[in-house]
Design a protein around this motif. Sequence first.
Motif, PDB file in Angstrom:
ATOM      1  N   ARG A   1      16.406  -7.793  -5.627  1.00 44.44           N
ATOM      2  CA  ARG A   1      14.991  -8.086  -5.379  1.00 44.44           C
ATOM      3  C   ARG A   1      14.089  -7.043  -6.033  1.00 44.44           C
ATOM      4  NH1 ARG A   1      14.634  -9.753   1.026  1.00 44.44           N
ATOM      5  NH2 ARG A   1      16.105 -11.495   0.916  1.00 44.44           N
ATOM      6  N   PHE A   2      14.471  -5.774  -5.942  1.00 44.71           N
ATOM      7  CA  PHE A   2      13.675  -4.713  -6.565  1.00 44.71           C
ATOM      8  C   PHE A   2      13.647  -4.888  -8.081  1.00 44.71           C
ATOM      9  CE2 PHE A   2      13.616  -0.667  -8.812  1.00 44.71           C
ATOM     10  CZ  PHE A   2      12.347  -0.221  -8.466  1.00 44.71           C
TER      11      PHE A   2
ATOM     12  N   SER B   1      -5.446  -2.791 -14.370  1.00 42.75           N
ATOM     13  CA  SER B   1      -4.107  -3.388 -14.270  1.00 42.75           C
ATOM     14  C   SER B   1      -3.130  -2.439 -13.580  1.00 42.75           C
ATOM     15  CB  SER B   1      -3.584  -3.808 -15.647  1.00 42.75           C
ATOM     16  OG  SER B   1      -3.397  -2.704 -16.488  1.00 42.75           O
ATOM     17  N   THR B   2      -3.285  -1.141 -13.784  1.00 48.36           N
ATOM     18  CA  THR B   2      -2.419  -0.173 -13.109  1.00 48.36           C
ATOM     19  C   THR B   2      -2.603  -0.251 -11.596  1.00 48.36           C
ATOM     20  OG1 THR B   2      -2.466   1.321 -15.003  1.00 48.36           O
ATOM     21  CG2 THR B   2      -1.851   2.277 -12.886  1.00 48.36           C
ATOM     22  N   PHE B   3      -3.847  -0.292 -11.142  1.00 45.36           N
ATOM     23  CA  PHE B   3      -4.101  -0.398  -9.707  1.00 45.36           C
ATOM     24  C   PHE B   3      -3.651  -1.751  -9.163  1.00 45.36           C
ATOM     25  CE2 PHE B   3      -7.045   3.073 -10.745  1.00 45.36           C
ATOM     26  CZ  PHE B   3      -6.586   4.008  -9.828  1.00 45.36           C
ATOM     27  N   TRP B   4      -3.826  -2.814  -9.935  1.00 48.10           N
ATOM     28  CA  TRP B   4      -3.381  -4.129  -9.492  1.00 48.10           C
ATOM     29  C   TRP B   4      -1.864  -4.152  -9.330  1.00 48.10           C
ATOM     30  CZ3 TRP B   4       0.014  -7.690 -11.472  1.00 48.10           C
ATOM     31  CH2 TRP B   4       0.091  -8.883 -10.755  1.00 48.10           C
ATOM     32  N   ILE B   5      -1.140  -3.558 -10.283  1.00 52.04           N
ATOM     33  CA  ILE B   5       0.322  -3.531 -10.200  1.00 52.04           C
ATOM     34  C   ILE B   5       0.767  -2.749  -8.965  1.00 52.04           C
ATOM     35  CG2 ILE B   5       2.413  -2.590 -11.298  1.00 52.04           C
ATOM     36  CD1 ILE B   5       1.086  -3.361 -14.004  1.00 52.04           C
ATOM     37  N   ALA B   6       0.118  -1.618  -8.697  1.00 47.77           N
ATOM     38  CA  ALA B   6       0.465  -0.837  -7.504  1.00 47.77           C
ATOM     39  C   ALA B   6       0.231  -1.658  -6.234  1.00 47.77           C
ATOM     40  CB  ALA B   6      -0.344   0.455  -7.454  1.00 47.77           C
ATOM     41  N   TRP B   7      -0.890  -2.368  -6.161  1.00 48.65           N
ATOM     42  CA  TRP B   7      -1.190  -3.203  -5.002  1.00 48.65           C
ATOM     43  C   TRP B   7      -0.175  -4.346  -4.882  1.00 48.65           C
ATOM     44  CZ3 TRP B   7      -2.645  -8.401  -5.108  1.00 48.65           C
ATOM     45  CH2 TRP B   7      -3.011  -8.930  -3.876  1.00 48.65           C
ATOM     46  N   ALA B   8       0.123  -4.998  -6.004  1.00 49.68           N
ATOM     47  CA  ALA B   8       1.064  -6.116  -5.996  1.00 49.68           C
ATOM     48  C   ALA B   8       2.463  -5.653  -5.591  1.00 49.68           C
ATOM     49  CB  ALA B   8       1.099  -6.793  -7.370  1.00 49.68           C
TER      50      ALA B   8
ATOM     51  N   HIS C   1       4.726  -6.872  -2.468  1.00 47.35           N
ATOM     52  CA  HIS C   1       6.093  -7.346  -2.700  1.00 47.35           C
ATOM     53  C   HIS C   1       7.076  -6.564  -1.828  1.00 47.35           C
ATOM     54  CE1 HIS C   1       9.751  -8.587  -4.763  1.00 47.35           C
ATOM     55  NE2 HIS C   1      10.034  -7.318  -4.943  1.00 47.35           N
ATOM     56  N   ALA C   2       6.929  -5.250  -1.808  1.00 44.46           N
ATOM     57  CA  ALA C   2       7.840  -4.416  -1.020  1.00 44.46           C
ATOM     58  C   ALA C   2       7.721  -4.733   0.465  1.00 44.46           C
ATOM     59  CB  ALA C   2       7.547  -2.939  -1.269  1.00 44.46           C
ATOM     60  N   GLU C   3       6.500  -4.908   0.935  1.00 45.94           N
ATOM     61  CA  GLU C   3       6.283  -5.192   2.350  1.00 45.94           C
ATOM     62  C   GLU C   3       6.926  -6.519   2.769  1.00 45.94           C
ATOM     63  OE1 GLU C   3       2.480  -5.963   5.285  1.00 45.94           O
ATOM     64  OE2 GLU C   3       2.205  -4.724   3.501  1.00 45.94           O
ATOM     65  N   ARG C   4       6.848  -7.521   1.904  1.00 49.29           N
ATOM     66  CA  ARG C   4       7.364  -8.849   2.251  1.00 49.29           C
ATOM     67  C   ARG C   4       8.846  -9.016   1.957  1.00 49.29           C
ATOM     68  NH1 ARG C   4       5.129 -12.857  -0.823  1.00 49.29           N
ATOM     69  NH2 ARG C   4       4.304 -11.352  -2.270  1.00 49.29           N
ATOM     70  N   LYS C   5       9.311  -8.460   0.821  1.00 50.69           N
ATOM     71  CA  LYS C   5      10.667  -8.765   0.347  1.00 50.69           C
ATOM     72  C   LYS C   5      11.662  -7.611   0.490  1.00 50.69           C
ATOM     73  CE  LYS C   5       9.556 -12.795  -1.471  1.00 50.69           C
ATOM     74  NZ  LYS C   5      10.134 -14.046  -1.108  1.00 50.69           N
TER      75      LYS C   5
ATOM     76  N   LEU D   1      14.606  -5.933   4.568  1.00 49.71           N
ATOM     77  CA  LEU D   1      16.018  -5.748   4.249  1.00 49.71           C
ATOM     78  C   LEU D   1      16.401  -4.272   4.307  1.00 49.71           C
ATOM     79  CD1 LEU D   1      18.540  -7.274   3.574  1.00 49.71           C
ATOM     80  CD2 LEU D   1      17.852  -7.293   1.173  1.00 49.71           C
ATOM     81  N   ALA D   2      15.535  -3.412   3.792  1.00 45.22           N
ATOM     82  CA  ALA D   2      15.803  -1.969   3.839  1.00 45.22           C
ATOM     83  C   ALA D   2      15.837  -1.472   5.286  1.00 45.22           C
ATOM     84  CB  ALA D   2      14.749  -1.211   3.043  1.00 45.22           C
ATOM     85  N   ASP D   3      14.946  -1.979   6.128  1.00 43.82           N
ATOM     86  CA  ASP D   3      14.954  -1.591   7.544  1.00 43.82           C
ATOM     87  C   ASP D   3      16.253  -2.004   8.211  1.00 43.82           C
ATOM     88  OD1 ASP D   3      12.420  -0.522   7.275  1.00 43.82           O
ATOM     89  OD2 ASP D   3      11.396  -2.270   8.140  1.00 43.82           O
ATOM     90  N   SER D   4      16.724  -3.192   7.906  1.00 42.04           N
ATOM     91  CA  SER D   4      17.980  -3.674   8.469  1.00 42.04           C
ATOM     92  C   SER D   4      19.149  -2.778   8.044  1.00 42.04           C
ATOM     93  CB  SER D   4      18.222  -5.110   8.018  1.00 42.04           C
ATOM     94  OG  SER D   4      19.501  -5.539   8.379  1.00 42.04           O
ATOM     95  N   LEU D   5      19.179  -2.431   6.773  1.00 43.74           N
ATOM     96  CA  LEU D   5      20.238  -1.539   6.273  1.00 43.74           C
ATOM     97  C   LEU D   5      20.157  -0.170   6.932  1.00 43.74           C
ATOM     98  CD1 LEU D   5      20.202  -2.507   2.513  1.00 43.74           C
ATOM     99  CD2 LEU D   5      22.133  -2.764   4.078  1.00 43.74           C
ATOM    100  N   ARG D   6      18.947   0.347   7.072  1.00 42.38           N
ATOM    101  CA  ARG D   6      18.771   1.670   7.696  1.00 42.38           C
ATOM    102  C   ARG D   6      19.271   1.644   9.135  1.00 42.38           C
ATOM    103  NH1 ARG D   6      13.498   2.181   8.022  1.00 42.38           N
ATOM    104  NH2 ARG D   6      13.523   1.736  10.221  1.00 42.38           N
ATOM    105  N   GLU D   7      18.914   0.600   9.877  1.00 46.32           N
ATOM    106  CA  GLU D   7      19.363   0.493  11.264  1.00 46.32           C
ATOM    107  C   GLU D   7      20.893   0.437  11.338  1.00 46.32           C
ATOM    108  OE1 GLU D   7      17.305  -2.879  12.846  1.00 46.32           O
ATOM    109  OE2 GLU D   7      15.347  -1.886  12.692  1.00 46.32           O
ATOM    110  N   HIS D   8      21.492  -0.281  10.408  1.00 46.23           N
ATOM    111  CA  HIS D   8      22.959  -0.361  10.364  1.00 46.23           C
ATOM    112  C   HIS D   8      23.567   1.012  10.137  1.00 46.23           C
ATOM    113  CE1 HIS D   8      26.986  -1.762   9.482  1.00 46.23           C
ATOM    114  NE2 HIS D   8      26.923  -1.112   8.319  1.00 46.23           N
ATOM    115  N   VAL D   9      23.028   1.745   9.171  1.00 49.26           N
ATOM    116  CA  VAL D   9      23.563   3.077   8.866  1.00 49.26           C
ATOM    117  C   VAL D   9      23.348   4.024  10.031  1.00 49.26           C
ATOM    118  CG1 VAL D   9      23.272   5.106   7.393  1.00 49.26           C
ATOM    119  CG2 VAL D   9      23.386   2.826   6.363  1.00 49.26           C
ATOM    120  N   GLU D  10      22.148   4.015  10.611  1.00 53.56           N
ATOM    121  CA  GLU D  10      21.871   4.905  11.737  1.00 53.56           C
ATOM    122  C   GLU D  10      22.751   4.581  12.924  1.00 53.56           C
ATOM    123  OE1 GLU D  10      17.660   4.457  12.268  1.00 53.56           O
ATOM    124  OE2 GLU D  10      17.189   5.932  10.704  1.00 53.56           O
TER     125      GLU D  10
END
Length: 109
Positions: free
Chosen positions: A26-27, A77-84, A88-92, A96-105
């Motif tokens: 996804r990244f 465009s630089t600021f738009w890419i950072a916002w986009a 993307h990270a918040e939704r996608k 998944l990263a939170d789930s993996l972190r909880e598993h590891v912890e």
Amino acid sequence: MTTRQHDISVYEEVHRSEDFQELKRRFRSWAFPMTAAFLGWYLLYVVLSGFARDFMGVKLLGNINVALVIGVLQFVSTFWIAWAYSRHAERKLDPLADSLREHVEGRIG
């Protein structure tokens, strides 16, 4: 097995997991094309500045020319890419990263 060896095996397990591979996919599916697009956009600006001076010097409004407008659009465009990416990270990525972190912890703690 020592604690350090146990920690390493947990991380290796997570690295091999389907969820981690999906997180990387996804990244990459967002970051690589966006990086290529931005670098192409930047390269276009550089090439036009070097080889299309007449076009870049066309005045649009007062002393504002095409080169200035495109240069400002580089920042926009630089600021738009950072916002986009943030959206993307918040939704996608974050869920998944939170789930993996909880598993590891859970495995380490």
